[in-house]
Design a protein around this motif. Structure first.
Motif, PDB file in Angstrom:
ATOM      1  N   SER A 202       0.815  -1.222   0.000  1.00 36.27           N
ATOM      2  CA  SER A 202       0.000   0.000   0.000  1.00 36.27           C
ATOM      3  C   SER A 202       0.843   1.263   0.000  1.00 36.27           C
ATOM      4  O   SER A 202       0.509   2.247  -0.688  1.00 36.27           O
ATOM      5  N   LEU A 203       1.940   1.293   0.775  1.00 40.07           N
ATOM      6  CA  LEU A 203       2.779   2.477   0.823  1.00 40.07           C
ATOM      7  C   LEU A 203       3.343   2.803  -0.557  1.00 40.07           C
ATOM      8  O   LEU A 203       3.353   3.970  -0.985  1.00 40.07           O
ATOM      9  N   THR A 204       3.802   1.798  -1.263  1.00 39.85           N
ATOM     10  CA  THR A 204       4.365   2.017  -2.594  1.00 39.85           C
ATOM     11  C   THR A 204       3.316   2.566  -3.544  1.00 39.85           C
ATOM     12  O   THR A 204       3.586   3.487  -4.327  1.00 39.85           O
ATOM     13  N   GLN A 205       2.101   2.018  -3.485  1.00 45.54           N
ATOM     14  CA  GLN A 205       1.036   2.507  -4.360  1.00 45.54           C
ATOM     15  C   GLN A 205       0.641   3.939  -4.009  1.00 45.54           C
ATOM     16  O   GLN A 205       0.298   4.728  -4.903  1.00 45.54           O
ATOM     17  N   ILE A 206       0.698   4.310  -2.740  1.00 42.77           N
ATOM     18  CA  ILE A 206       0.429   5.690  -2.330  1.00 42.77           C
ATOM     19  C   ILE A 206       1.478   6.633  -2.905  1.00 42.77           C
ATOM     20  O   ILE A 206       1.155   7.710  -3.427  1.00 42.77           O
ATOM     21  N   VAL A 207       2.752   6.223  -2.838  1.00 46.80           N
ATOM     22  CA  VAL A 207       3.842   7.051  -3.364  1.00 46.80           C
ATOM     23  C   VAL A 207       3.698   7.220  -4.868  1.00 46.80           C
ATOM     24  O   VAL A 207       3.812   8.337  -5.399  1.00 46.80           O
ATOM     25  N   LEU A 208       3.451   6.122  -5.576  1.00 44.35           N
ATOM     26  CA  LEU A 208       3.293   6.209  -7.028  1.00 44.35           C
ATOM     27  C   LEU A 208       2.094   7.074  -7.390  1.00 44.35           C
ATOM     28  O   LEU A 208       2.187   7.940  -8.273  1.00 44.35           O
ATOM     29  N   GLY A 209       0.962   6.862  -6.719  1.00 45.60           N
ATOM     30  CA  GLY A 209      -0.221   7.674  -6.996  1.00 45.60           C
ATOM     31  C   GLY A 209       0.021   9.145  -6.715  1.00 45.60           C
ATOM     32  O   GLY A 209      -0.405  10.016  -7.487  1.00 45.60           O
ATOM     33  N   GLY A 210       0.733   9.440  -5.616  1.00 39.39           N
ATOM     34  CA  GLY A 210       1.045  10.835  -5.291  1.00 39.39           C
ATOM     35  C   GLY A 210       1.929  11.473  -6.346  1.00 39.39           C
ATOM     36  O   GLY A 210       1.720  12.641  -6.714  1.00 39.39           O
ATOM     37  N   ALA A 211       2.916  10.742  -6.838  1.00 39.90           N
ATOM     38  CA  ALA A 211       3.804  11.271  -7.879  1.00 39.90           C
ATOM     39  C   ALA A 211       3.041  11.515  -9.179  1.00 39.90           C
ATOM     40  O   ALA A 211       3.284  12.505  -9.877  1.00 39.90           O
ATOM     41  N   ILE A 212       2.114  10.620  -9.496  1.00 37.53           N
ATOM     42  CA  ILE A 212       1.293  10.809 -10.697  1.00 37.53           C
ATOM     43  C   ILE A 212       0.392  12.031 -10.530  1.00 37.53           C
ATOM     44  O   ILE A 212       0.219  12.843 -11.455  1.00 37.53           O
ATOM     45  N   GLY A 213      -0.199  12.188  -9.337  1.00 32.75           N
ATOM     46  CA  GLY A 213      -1.024  13.363  -9.084  1.00 32.75           C
ATOM     47  C   GLY A 213      -0.241  14.651  -9.237  1.00 32.75           C
ATOM     48  O   GLY A 213      -0.725  15.624  -9.829  1.00 32.75           O
ATOM     49  N   GLU A 214       0.985  14.675  -8.714  1.00 38.49           N
ATOM     50  CA  GLU A 214       1.847  15.851  -8.852  1.00 38.49           C
ATOM     51  C   GLU A 214       2.170  16.116 -10.317  1.00 38.49           C
ATOM     52  O   GLU A 214       2.161  17.264 -10.769  1.00 38.49           O
ATOM     53  N   LEU A 215       2.453  15.076 -11.068  1.00 45.97           N
ATOM     54  CA  LEU A 215       2.779  15.238 -12.488  1.00 45.97           C
ATOM     55  C   LEU A 215       1.612  15.817 -13.267  1.00 45.97           C
ATOM     56  O   LEU A 215       1.789  16.696 -14.113  1.00 45.97           O
ATOM     57  N   VAL A 216       0.408  15.340 -12.968  1.00 50.78           N
ATOM     58  CA  VAL A 216      -0.773  15.745 -13.727  1.00 50.78           C
ATOM     59  C   VAL A 216      -1.305  17.109 -13.290  1.00 50.78           C
ATOM     60  O   VAL A 216      -1.685  17.932 -14.131  1.00 50.78           O
ATOM     61  N   ALA A 217      -1.321  17.361 -11.973  1.00 48.42           N
ATOM     62  CA  ALA A 217      -2.042  18.537 -11.476  1.00 48.42           C
ATOM     63  C   ALA A 217      -1.278  19.352 -10.454  1.00 48.42           C
ATOM     64  O   ALA A 217      -1.857  20.234  -9.812  1.00 48.42           O
ATOM     65  N   GLY A 218       0.018  19.107 -10.286  1.00 45.87           N
ATOM     66  CA  GLY A 218       0.779  19.819  -9.266  1.00 45.87           C
ATOM     67  C   GLY A 218       0.801  21.322  -9.455  1.00 45.87           C
ATOM     68  O   GLY A 218       0.770  22.082  -8.487  1.00 45.87           O
ATOM     69  N   LYS A 219       0.852  21.794 -10.698  1.00 48.44           N
ATOM     70  CA  LYS A 219       0.890  23.234 -10.959  1.00 48.44           C
ATOM     71  C   LYS A 219      -0.384  23.928 -10.502  1.00 48.44           C
ATOM     72  O   LYS A 219      -0.356  25.104 -10.136  1.00 48.44           O
ATOM     73  N   LYS A 220      -1.503  23.200 -10.558  1.00 51.19           N
ATOM     74  CA  LYS A 220      -2.788  23.792 -10.192  1.00 51.19           C
ATOM     75  C   LYS A 220      -3.139  23.575  -8.727  1.00 51.19           C
ATOM     76  O   LYS A 220      -3.640  24.478  -8.050  1.00 51.19           O
ATOM     77  N   MET A 221      -2.889  22.380  -8.233  1.00 55.56           N
ATOM     78  CA  MET A 221      -3.379  22.002  -6.900  1.00 55.56           C
ATOM     79  C   MET A 221      -2.325  22.028  -5.812  1.00 55.56           C
ATOM     80  O   MET A 221      -2.655  21.887  -4.638  1.00 55.56           O
ATOM     81  N   TRP A 222      -1.047  22.112  -6.184  1.00 56.30           N
ATOM     82  CA  TRP A 222       0.072  22.025  -5.249  1.00 56.30           C
ATOM     83  C   TRP A 222       0.005  20.687  -4.520  1.00 56.30           C
ATOM     84  O   TRP A 222      -0.175  19.646  -5.125  1.00 56.30           O
ATOM     85  N   ASN A 223       0.133  20.642  -3.209  1.00 57.59           N
ATOM     86  CA  ASN A 223       0.207  19.368  -2.489  1.00 57.59           C
ATOM     87  C   ASN A 223      -1.115  18.612  -2.464  1.00 57.59           C
ATOM     88  O   ASN A 223      -1.142  17.412  -2.178  1.00 57.59           O
ATOM     89  N   LYS A 224      -2.214  19.298  -2.768  1.00 56.26           N
ATOM     90  CA  LYS A 224      -3.485  18.589  -2.867  1.00 56.26           C
ATOM     91  C   LYS A 224      -3.454  17.585  -4.014  1.00 56.26           C
ATOM     92  O   LYS A 224      -4.115  16.542  -3.954  1.00 56.26           O
ATOM     93  N   ALA A 225      -2.691  17.887  -5.054  1.00 60.75           N
ATOM     94  CA  ALA A 225      -2.566  16.952  -6.172  1.00 60.75           C
ATOM     95  C   ALA A 225      -1.922  15.644  -5.716  1.00 60.75           C
ATOM     96  O   ALA A 225      -2.315  14.559  -6.143  1.00 60.75           O
ATOM     97  N   VAL A 226      -0.927  15.751  -4.842  1.00 59.51           N
ATOM     98  CA  VAL A 226      -0.270  14.553  -4.303  1.00 59.51           C
ATOM     99  C   VAL A 226      -1.263  13.764  -3.452  1.00 59.51           C
ATOM    100  O   VAL A 226      -1.326  12.525  -3.534  1.00 59.51           O
ATOM    101  N   LEU A 227      -2.047  14.473  -2.641  1.00 61.79           N
ATOM    102  CA  LEU A 227      -3.031  13.823  -1.778  1.00 61.79           C
ATOM    103  C   LEU A 227      -4.067  13.058  -2.599  1.00 61.79           C
ATOM    104  O   LEU A 227      -4.320  11.875  -2.359  1.00 61.79           O
ATOM    105  N   TRP A 228      -4.656  13.733  -3.596  1.00 60.29           N
ATOM    106  CA  TRP A 228      -5.684  13.083  -4.401  1.00 60.29           C
ATOM    107  C   TRP A 228      -5.090  11.998  -5.303  1.00 60.29           C
ATOM    108  O   TRP A 228      -5.743  10.986  -5.576  1.00 60.29           O
ATOM    109  N   GLY A 229      -3.872  12.180  -5.745  1.00 60.09           N
ATOM    110  CA  GLY A 229      -3.205  11.139  -6.517  1.00 60.09           C
ATOM    111  C   GLY A 229      -2.959   9.895  -5.677  1.00 60.09           C
ATOM    112  O   GLY A 229      -3.135   8.769  -6.142  1.00 60.09           O
ATOM    113  N   ALA A 230      -2.561  10.118  -4.421  1.00 58.95           N
ATOM    114  CA  ALA A 230      -2.357   8.992  -3.504  1.00 58.95           C
ATOM    115  C   ALA A 230      -3.662   8.242  -3.272  1.00 58.95           C
ATOM    116  O   ALA A 230      -3.681   6.999  -3.212  1.00 58.95           O
TER     117      ALA A 230
END
Length: 348
Positions: free
Chosen positions: A3-31
């Protein structure tokens, strides 16, 4: 993966897709998106233990699920946030956060039904489900990036480095597997071992130490391969298959033989002790390398409790015995410095 690995990967994907708009919320929702496919574990209680193993990594780990859930969740969260970030951003975040989860799981032993409803499970079998060398550097880079502002170029660069590192590690696993696979076949041919089929899979927590499992009609052949040695150094362990086969099992209620074939990929050893049958799934290896050869039984399997006429009445998932773990000895095995091991007790 865990689960931890999938959270990290999802957070990184969220940052890649929406980090410019959402900042750290993108990592949260990606996770969050990265954990959604594994919610199927809550369905296990509604199924027979063997069926439950097939339900996990089924529909929720498929392309179809991502295509359905991504737009639906994207639309829902766009409505909740009143179109603050845009519908496309939300859809892309959830779709890629969900789809990369089973894509990563494909590299593990058990694989996924990526093309559900087709029954086949796809697996590259090149990384263990918990691998600190994959997860920890990736997580450190993501946390480092999260400490920077959303306008920071360094933030985006660190996140990309993490994604490149994680992808490269998976490719390294495939390369090492190809090397081990070829070396094992050379070893089998050189030593005239009778093997009808063979599999190689990484041992727990590393891609540098590999478990080799072969079979023929009479026995299973177990070997280990450290990439720090020139070849296999331990003597192969020959485990008699015994007389009990999956198709000999009789069940109270629904017959689970076909499911047991699927779950174990027919790498199944069944042994009897009094009124209990144990079906070992040999694909996941033995505890011997973790316990300095003191506990030489397979990690996973099922305990079957039978009636007097050998009808299976109750099935329990067999828990691995970790009470005698010796990580110092296991580390020696990984780096090819362990002493010659004893034969598994199952060989007796």
């Amino acid at each position: 993966m865990d689960s931890l690995t999938q959270i990290v990967l999802g957070g990184a994907i969220g940052e890649l897709v929406a980090g410019k708009k959402m900042w750290n919320k993108a990592v949260l929702w990606g996770a969050l998106a990265g954990t959604i496919p594994d919610l199927d574990v809550f369905l296990r209680g509604f199924y027979h233990p063997i069926e439950a193993a097939l339900v996990h990594r089924g529909f929720s780990h498929s392309i179809l699920f991502a295509l359905l859930a991504g737009p639906l969740l994207g639309w829902l969260f766009n409505r909740i946030t009143k179109d603050k970030f845009g519908l496309k951003t939300w859809i892309m975040l959830f779709f890629w956060g969900i789809i990369t989860h089973p894509m990563l799981d494909i590299f593990t032993n058990y694989g996924t039904q990526f093309f559900w409803p087709f029954d086949a499970r796809i697996t590259f079998n090149s990384v263990f489900v918990i691998d600190p060398l994959y997860t920890v550097p990736f997580m450190v880079l993501l946390i480092w990036a999260m400490r920077l502002t959303k306008e920071s170029k360094k933030r985006r660069r660190l996140n990309r480095i993490g994604l490149i590192y994680s992808t490269s590690y998976l490719m390294l696993g495939l390369l090492i597997k190809w090397f081990v696979w070829n070396d094992v076949h050379y070893y089998v041919k050189k030593h005239h071992l009778k093997v009808d089929r063979i599999m190689v899979t990484p041992m727990p927590f590393t891609c540098f130490y590999w478990y080799v499992l072969g079979e023929n009609k009479r026995e299973f052949i177990v070997m280990h391969r450290s990439i720090f040695n020139s070849s296999i150094t331990d003597e192969p362990h020959l485990i008699n298959r015994g007389t009990i086969r999956i198709d000999n099992l009789a069940w109270k209620g629904r017959n689970q033989n076909a499911n047991l074939h699927k779950v174990t990929n027919d790498y199944c050893l069944i042994q009897e002790d009094n009124k209990q049958l144990t079906a070992y799934d040999l694909r996941f290896g033995f505890l011997s390398k973790f316990t300095r050869e003191k506990v030489n039984v397979p990690l996973l399997g099922y305990n079957f409790y039978t009636s007097q006429n050998q009808i299976i009445r109750t099935t329990m998932v067999r828990q691995a015995q970790w009470d005698k773990v010796d990580f110092g000895y296991y580390t020696q095995c990984v780096f090819g410095k362990s002493a010659q091991s004893n034969e598994p007790v199952l060989n007796k």
